[in-house]
Enzyme design. Structure first.
Site, short mmCIF file in Angstrom:
data_model
loop_
_atom_site.label_atom_id
_atom_site.label_comp_id
_atom_site.label_asym_id
_atom_site.label_seq_id
_atom_site.Cartn_x
_atom_site.Cartn_y
_atom_site.Cartn_z
N CYS A 92 3.21 6.20 -6.94
CA CYS A 92 2.10 6.31 -5.98
C CYS A 92 2.25 7.53 -5.12
O CYS A 92 3.35 7.83 -4.66
CB CYS A 92 2.12 5.12 -5.02
SG CYS A 92 1.95 3.57 -5.82
N VAL A 142 0.87 -1.18 0.00
CA VAL A 142 0.00 0.00 0.00
C VAL A 142 0.90 1.23 0.00
O VAL A 142 1.52 1.56 1.01
CB VAL A 142 -0.97 0.00 1.21
CG1 VAL A 142 -1.75 1.32 1.26
CG2 VAL A 142 -1.93 -1.18 1.12
N ARG A 191 2.54 5.78 -15.70
CA ARG A 191 1.65 6.56 -14.85
C ARG A 191 0.91 5.67 -13.87
O ARG A 191 0.59 4.51 -14.18
CB ARG A 191 0.66 7.34 -15.71
CG ARG A 191 -0.25 6.48 -16.51
CD ARG A 191 -1.14 7.35 -17.35
NE ARG A 191 -2.06 6.59 -18.16
CZ ARG A 191 -2.74 7.10 -19.18
NH1 ARG A 191 -2.55 8.36 -19.53
NH2 ARG A 191 -3.58 6.36 -19.84
#
Ligand code: XMP
Length: 479
Positions: free
Chosen positions: A302, A296, A383
């Protein structure tokens, strides 16, 4: 408060080694409960990383690619089918056209499917000829029927169903031909053996293949309405595994989706994520997955951690998740943040069975997208799938949003990813060779012949910023 560490915070301590040569070690691993890989690398389901070209290249090298889902379900299924059709021991459902088809139709079909020949069959599927790319190359009138350019049945060499690969190889060699149709007793087409497939089988001995010799491929799905229909199309196209991929995989939505897939499609190979905690792993395993994807916020593109404040440094996340999965038979896929073979080794040593990589592969020839020149250098674009650009993309508008029927209010989009340029790297096989070469060397430092032994022998040591500085090139001027 617990402390979380990531790749740069640690090193692996060298161990006495019986490994005499990097060639003696094995990089084989488990991707899921039932799928093994020869190299522990998975290309990410991002629209700048994995479509069919990347998936084919990854599987040939012994890894696997996961086709992204930001396109219509039909197109995603076609990408899967293209990988499955790429090579096999016997092409079971070779493409066919009727004798009345035009050369133009045949040419289009061959281009779309990336294949070199089409069987021409009559209404009863009896073989009447073969048309290859060479036959249409210099055709003057593409509106003519295929029968004008094909090699007709009476001049074709064929073989009966059940012909072995070795026997087929002998026939192909003896007659100097490239395609050998396999016919049932009544003359109907059963399959096709091609010299290209035989050559590829020998050229890529460690490729990730299914029982029919076809390259393996995975495909991503989401959890919004329509995901079951997408899953059905992907499985029909031959996907070897489905990856339920959402940013917060430890959610009721994901668990519901896992259960529905199980109910609908039985024991298909199913991966889900992303999670970053032991409880996340336990809940997904309980819901019935065959592998859990962990990460995560560690990805290069990110900004989830900046936007939301949530995340777990990736090395700690892998360790905690691998610990939770131990003994269950469910492997961990470490997703995001891998920059080099050192990170790859640390992720595996921490307990992951494989890693998923995005931007590291986004600069290769096989990634979708074109090469751009900036300041005389060649780049490709990568991306985040939660970036504004990805949200805007036409593909996505045609795909996910068309599927759910939801309009987007662009002003309210909060991106959790960025767009970036990565240097063009050439073919993916070159990048993988560097990564795997590094991993093989790492196994010898670990005194390990296999990834399991690496995990058993791993001793991490925490380092300071001085240690980190010492680890890279320092006090020299790089050329
Ligand atoms: P790397 O570091 O290999 O990471 O480029 C690839 C992984 O990053 C994740 N990903 C995202 N995460 N926002 C995020 O927070 C995004 O927009 C985004 N796009 C991709 C994903 O797990 C991928 O495999």
């Amino acid at each position: 408060m617990r402390e979380g560490l990531t790749f740069d915070d640690v090193l692996l301590v060298p161990k006495r080694s019986a490994v005499a040569s990097r060639r003696d070690v094995s990089t084989a691993t488990r991707l899921t409960r039932h799928i093994t890989l020869h190299i522990p690398i998975v290309s990410a389901n991002m629209d700048t990383v994995t479509e069919s070209d990347m998936a084919i290249a990854m599987a040939r090298e012994g890894g696997i690619g996961i086709i992204h889902r930001f396109m219509s379900p039909q197109r995603q299924a076609a990408e899967v089918a293209r990988v499955k059709r790429g090579e096999s021991y016997v092409v079971e459902n070779p493409l066919t056209l009727p004798p009345t088809a035009t050369l133009r139709q045949a040419q289009q079909l061959m281009e779309e499917q990336g294949i070199g020949g089409i069987l021409i069959v009559d209404g009863e599927r009896k073989l009447v000829g073969i048309l290859t790319t060479r036959d249409v190359l210099f055709a003057e009138d593409l509106e003519q029927p295929v029968t004008t350019a094909m090699t007709p049945q009476e001049r074709l060499i064929t073989a009966p169903v059940g012909t072995s690969i070795e026997e087929a190889k002998r026939i192909l060699r003896e007659h100097r031909i490239e395609k050998l149709p396999l016919l049932n007793e009544d003359g109907t087409v059963h399959g096709l053996i091609t010299s290209k497939d035989i050559v590829k089988r020998e050229k890529y001995p460690h490729a990730t293949r299914d029982s029919k010799g076809r390259l393996r491929v995975g495909a991503a799905i989401g959890v919004r309405p329509g995901f079951l229909e997408r899953a059905r199309l992907l499985l029909e196209a031959g996907a070897d595994l489905l990856v339920i991929d959402i940013a917060h995989g430890h959610s009721d939505n994901a668990i519901r989706a896992i259960r529905e897939i199980r109910r609908e499609f039985g024991d298909v190979e199913l991966v889900a994520g992303n999670v970053a905690t032991a409880q996340g792993v336990r809940d997904l395993i309980e819901a019935g997955v065959d592998a859990v994807k962990v990460g995560v916020g560690p990805g290069s593109i990110c900004i989830t951690r900046l936007v939301t404040g949530f995340g777990v440094p990736q090395l700690s996340a892998i360790m905690e998740c691998a610990q939770a999965a131990r003994g269950t038979g469910v492997p961990i896929i470490a997703d995001g943040g891998i920059r080099n073979s050192g990170d790859l080794t640390k992720a595996l040593a921490a307990g992951a069975s494989s890693v998923m990589v995005g931007s590291l592969l986004a600069g290769t020839t096989e990634s979708p997208g074109i090469i751009v020149i900036r300041g005389g250098r060649r780049y490709k674009v990568v991306r985040g799938m939660a970036s504004l650009g990805a949200a805007f993309s036409r593909q996505r508008a045609e795909g996910e949003y068309a599927e759910t029927g939801q309009e987007i209010d662009w002003e309210k989009v909060v991106p959790e990813g960025v767009e970036a340029a990565v240097p063009y790297q050439g073919p993916v096989s070159d990048v993988l060779a560097q990564l795997i070469g590094g991993l093989r060397s790492a196994l010898s430092y670990a005194g390990a012949f296999t990834i399991e032994e690496l995990q058993a022998n791993a001793e991490f040591i925490r380092i300071t910023s001085a240690g980190q500085r010492e680890s890279g090139p320092h006090d020299v001027e790089l050329l």
